[in-house]
Design a protein around this motif. Structure first.
Motif, PDB file in Angstrom:
ATOM      1  N   PHE A   1     -43.712 -33.492  54.727  1.00  0.00           N
ATOM      2  CA  PHE A   1     -43.389 -33.566  56.152  1.00  0.00           C
ATOM      3  C   PHE A   1     -42.611 -32.330  56.582  1.00  0.00           C
ATOM      4  CE2 PHE A   1     -43.876 -38.178  55.339  1.00  0.00           C
ATOM      5  CZ  PHE A   1     -44.783 -38.481  56.359  1.00  0.00           C
ATOM      6  N   THR A   2     -42.958 -31.794  57.729  1.00  0.00           N
ATOM      7  CA  THR A   2     -42.185 -30.735  58.370  1.00  0.00           C
ATOM      8  C   THR A   2     -41.550 -31.340  59.619  1.00  0.00           C
ATOM      9  OG1 THR A   2     -43.683 -29.029  57.555  1.00  0.00           O
ATOM     10  CG2 THR A   2     -42.251 -28.442  59.413  1.00  0.00           C
ATOM     11  N   PRO A   3     -40.259 -31.712  59.554  1.00  0.00           N
ATOM     12  CA  PRO A   3     -39.622 -32.342  60.716  1.00  0.00           C
ATOM     13  C   PRO A   3     -39.248 -31.316  61.788  1.00  0.00           C
ATOM     14  CG  PRO A   3     -38.479 -32.857  58.634  1.00  0.00           C
ATOM     15  CD  PRO A   3     -39.372 -31.686  58.391  1.00  0.00           C
TER      16      PRO A   3
ATOM     17  N   GLN B   1     -47.572 -32.396  57.264  1.00  0.00           N
ATOM     18  CA  GLN B   1     -47.621 -33.127  58.524  1.00  0.00           C
ATOM     19  C   GLN B   1     -46.368 -32.786  59.321  1.00  0.00           C
ATOM     20  OE1 GLN B   1     -50.391 -35.698  59.413  1.00  0.00           O
ATOM     21  NE2 GLN B   1     -51.049 -33.970  58.159  1.00  0.00           N
ATOM     22  N   ARG B   2     -46.563 -32.224  60.507  1.00  0.00           N
ATOM     23  CA  ARG B   2     -45.425 -31.940  61.390  1.00  0.00           C
ATOM     24  C   ARG B   2     -45.070 -33.210  62.152  1.00  0.00           C
ATOM     25  NH1 ARG B   2     -44.086 -26.719  62.316  1.00  0.00           N
ATOM     26  NH2 ARG B   2     -43.277 -27.118  64.408  1.00  0.00           N
ATOM     27  N   ILE B   3     -43.801 -33.582  62.127  1.00  0.00           N
ATOM     28  CA  ILE B   3     -43.399 -34.806  62.814  1.00  0.00           C
ATOM     29  C   ILE B   3     -42.141 -34.550  63.638  1.00  0.00           C
ATOM     30  CG2 ILE B   3     -42.067 -35.794  60.883  1.00  0.00           C
ATOM     31  CD1 ILE B   3     -43.812 -38.444  61.844  1.00  0.00           C
ATOM     32  N   VAL B   4     -42.241 -34.823  64.936  1.00  0.00           N
ATOM     33  CA  VAL B   4     -41.100 -34.655  65.842  1.00  0.00           C
ATOM     34  C   VAL B   4     -40.206 -35.887  65.716  1.00  0.00           C
ATOM     35  CG1 VAL B   4     -40.388 -34.494  68.271  1.00  0.00           C
ATOM     36  CG2 VAL B   4     -42.351 -33.168  67.441  1.00  0.00           C
ATOM     37  N   ILE B   5     -38.884 -35.660  65.674  1.00  0.00           N
ATOM     38  CA  ILE B   5     -37.916 -36.758  65.577  1.00  0.00           C
ATOM     39  C   ILE B   5     -37.038 -36.747  66.825  1.00  0.00           C
ATOM     40  CG2 ILE B   5     -36.111 -37.844  64.190  1.00  0.00           C
ATOM     41  CD1 ILE B   5     -37.182 -36.358  61.755  1.00  0.00           C
ATOM     42  N   SER B   6     -37.095 -37.830  67.571  1.00  0.00           N
ATOM     43  CA  SER B   6     -36.343 -37.967  68.830  1.00  0.00           C
ATOM     44  C   SER B   6     -35.192 -38.947  68.636  1.00  0.00           C
ATOM     45  CB  SER B   6     -37.286 -38.476  69.930  1.00  0.00           C
ATOM     46  OG  SER B   6     -36.566 -38.924  71.063  1.00  0.00           O
ATOM     47  N   GLY B   7     -33.985 -38.509  69.036  1.00  0.00           N
ATOM     48  CA  GLY B   7     -32.811 -39.381  68.928  1.00  0.00           C
ATOM     49  C   GLY B   7     -31.613 -38.714  69.574  1.00  0.00           C
ATOM     50  N   TYR B   8     -30.445 -39.277  69.336  1.00  0.00           N
ATOM     51  CA  TYR B   8     -29.211 -38.752  69.943  1.00  0.00           C
ATOM     52  C   TYR B   8     -28.590 -37.738  68.988  1.00  0.00           C
ATOM     53  CZ  TYR B   8     -24.834 -38.937  72.655  1.00  0.00           C
ATOM     54  OH  TYR B   8     -23.736 -38.635  73.423  1.00  0.00           O
TER      55      TYR B   8
ATOM     56  N   ALA C   1     -43.592 -28.839  71.301  1.00  0.00           N
ATOM     57  CA  ALA C   1     -43.335 -29.381  69.955  1.00  0.00           C
ATOM     58  C   ALA C   1     -44.255 -30.565  69.668  1.00  0.00           C
ATOM     59  CB  ALA C   1     -41.873 -29.800  69.837  1.00  0.00           C
ATOM     60  N   LEU C   2     -44.435 -31.434  70.666  1.00  0.00           N
ATOM     61  CA  LEU C   2     -45.307 -32.596  70.489  1.00  0.00           C
ATOM     62  C   LEU C   2     -46.773 -32.185  70.381  1.00  0.00           C
ATOM     63  CD1 LEU C   2     -43.548 -35.027  73.002  1.00  0.00           C
ATOM     64  CD2 LEU C   2     -43.711 -35.357  70.524  1.00  0.00           C
ATOM     65  N   GLN C   3     -47.169 -31.195  71.153  1.00  0.00           N
ATOM     66  CA  GLN C   3     -48.545 -30.691  71.079  1.00  0.00           C
ATOM     67  C   GLN C   3     -48.893 -30.234  69.669  1.00  0.00           C
ATOM     68  OE1 GLN C   3     -48.685 -27.630  74.188  1.00  0.00           O
ATOM     69  NE2 GLN C   3     -50.534 -28.597  75.004  1.00  0.00           N
ATOM     70  N   GLN C   4     -47.924 -29.549  69.029  1.00  0.00           N
ATOM     71  CA  GLN C   4     -48.158 -28.968  67.708  1.00  0.00           C
ATOM     72  C   GLN C   4     -47.915 -29.957  66.570  1.00  0.00           C
ATOM     73  OE1 GLN C   4     -45.435 -25.664  67.853  1.00  0.00           O
ATOM     74  NE2 GLN C   4     -46.711 -24.474  69.279  1.00  0.00           N
ATOM     75  N   ALA C   5     -47.470 -31.172  66.911  1.00  0.00           N
ATOM     76  CA  ALA C   5     -47.085 -32.146  65.888  1.00  0.00           C
ATOM     77  C   ALA C   5     -48.225 -33.105  65.558  1.00  0.00           C
ATOM     78  CB  ALA C   5     -45.869 -32.940  66.362  1.00  0.00           C
ATOM     79  N   ASP C   6     -48.067 -33.801  64.426  1.00  0.00           N
ATOM     80  CA  ASP C   6     -49.024 -34.835  64.023  1.00  0.00           C
ATOM     81  C   ASP C   6     -48.537 -36.227  64.393  1.00  0.00           C
ATOM     82  OD1 ASP C   6     -51.001 -33.172  62.467  1.00  0.00           O
ATOM     83  OD2 ASP C   6     -49.136 -32.615  61.459  1.00  0.00           O
TER      84      ASP C   6
END
Length: 372
Positions: free
Chosen positions: A43-45, A6-13, A75-80
């Motif tokens: 997971f693939t972050p 599962q590809r998961i995008v991580i948003s933060g500072y 990145a979001l398009q390709q993520a789960d």
């Protein structure tokens, strides 16, 4: 059939040389790996970073530039799914641009019909009421909303979110371990080390002058040494130098400033080797708690008080009316009553450490159910 990815995008500072926020990222990565393994998911972050090359090099993960909308969208398009957090992302204390940025990333994921998880965020302060609707609207469509303190939950409820939707969990950094093979055993026969994490805040530097005066009093009465721990480079290093100069030549020789520590686990080891810690930075206090190092807090932001509340503590003083005597008294108490403090706080700290994995457990559970 292999383990599902599962590809998961991580948003933060991330990527800003702030040890606390980097610790949040490192802790999320550890927790996702551990909970994914437990629930049969890999997971693939993909991290949104201001310095993607450094992030990839440091953590061995994919990263894209957080300020390039096309890259973020791809990145979001390709993520789960998307993780937003942790840290204090949704606040307008430091800038009015912060909340719109993080909400925009959440909205992009929602437009793409990706599940969004709010991961152990500290919400607020939010001074501009116009942001209330923006946050409420985006959060109502999130899969999970997990915040790091009761105050954040209360603020979201005031914005109009339902009680059932918002869960309180610890800051993820409470679960961050030392590097494998690193053991910290402070020598009992050596002079105690006081770790100090300071930052710029008041224009008149009154809070840093109070820190210097407090340290002077403690050094007069003990054999302790001071180790400054800059969490955000280069600004915290400059603030540390300012306090060091304020101490004067007599005590300067008993102080050191840790140089060029950027990996959160390396800073964690520095904190763990102190006997007590005085912290302005939230994650300096969290590092100390996680390593059972007695601490005193200097509050510049409600998030400091909110974390200390979870340990049934209050800040020694605040930047509003900085009190050198109060800081010195608390540091001396921590030095002289170390075992008593540890005994009083041990169960609270252990509970926070255990619960720090909850967000990753919930996220892994969501994808495990989806893939069945």
């Amino acid at each position: 059939m292999g383990i599902p990815h599962q590809r998961i995008v991580i948003s933060g500072y991330y990527g800003f040389n702030n040890s606390g926020d980097e610790a949040v990222l490192q802790s999320i990565l550890f927790a996702l790996h551990e909970q994914g393994e437990r629930q049969g998911i890999r997971f693939t972050p993909v991290v949104l970073s201001i310095n993607p090359e450094w992030t990839t090099r440091t953590y061995g993960v994919e990263a894209v530039h957080r300020m390039r909308p096309k890259e973020v969208w791809r990145a979001l398009q390709q993520a789960d799914g998307l993780i937003s957090g942790g840290g204090s992302l949704l606040q307008d204390e430091t800038s009015a641009k912060t909340i719109p940025y993080y909400i925009a990333v959440i909205r992009m994921a929602q437009w793409l019909k990706k599940p969004v998880f709010i991961y152990s965020q500290g919400i607020g302060p939010v001074h501009r009421k116009l942001f209330y609707g923006m946050i409420r609207s985006a959060f109502r469509r999130c899969e999970e909303i997990m915040v790091r303190d009761e105050e954040s939950r209360a603020l979201l409820l005031r914005m109009g979110l339902s009680e059932q939707k918002v869960q309180v969990v610890p800051d993820p950094v409470m679960g961050m371990p030392l590097r494998e093979g690193v053991t910290i055993r402070p020598a009992q026969d050596e002079s105690p080390v006081i770790g100090v994490s300071v930052r710029w805040w008041n224009e008149d530097r009154s809070e840093l002058k109070a820190v210097a005066e407090a340290l002077r009093q403690v050094l007069e009465q003990t054999s302790a040494t001071v180790r400054f721990l800059p969490f955000h480079l280069p600004s915290d290093e400059q603030a540390s130098l300012y306090v060091q100069e304020q101490l004067g030549e007599r005590y300067k020789a008993r102080t050191t400033i840790v140089q060029n520590v950027t990996h959160p686990q390396d800073m964690l080891a520095e904190v763990a080797s102190c006997q007590v810690l005085l912290g302005m930075r939230l994650h300096a206090l969290i590092y100390a708690a996680g390593q059972y190092v007695p601490m005193a807090g200097l509050s510049y932001d409600p998030k400091i008080d909110q974390f200390l509340n979870r340990l049934d503590m209050k800040a020694a003083t605040s930047t509003v009316h900085p009190n050198a005597e109060a800081i010195a008294t608390e540091l001396l108490d921590r030095l002289n009553q170390r075992e008593k403090w540890l005994e009083a706080k041990q169960s609270s700290i252990a509970k926070l450490q255990q619960e720090a994995q909850l967000p990753a457990e919930r996220i892994a559970g969501f994808f495990a159910r989806k893939l069945r």
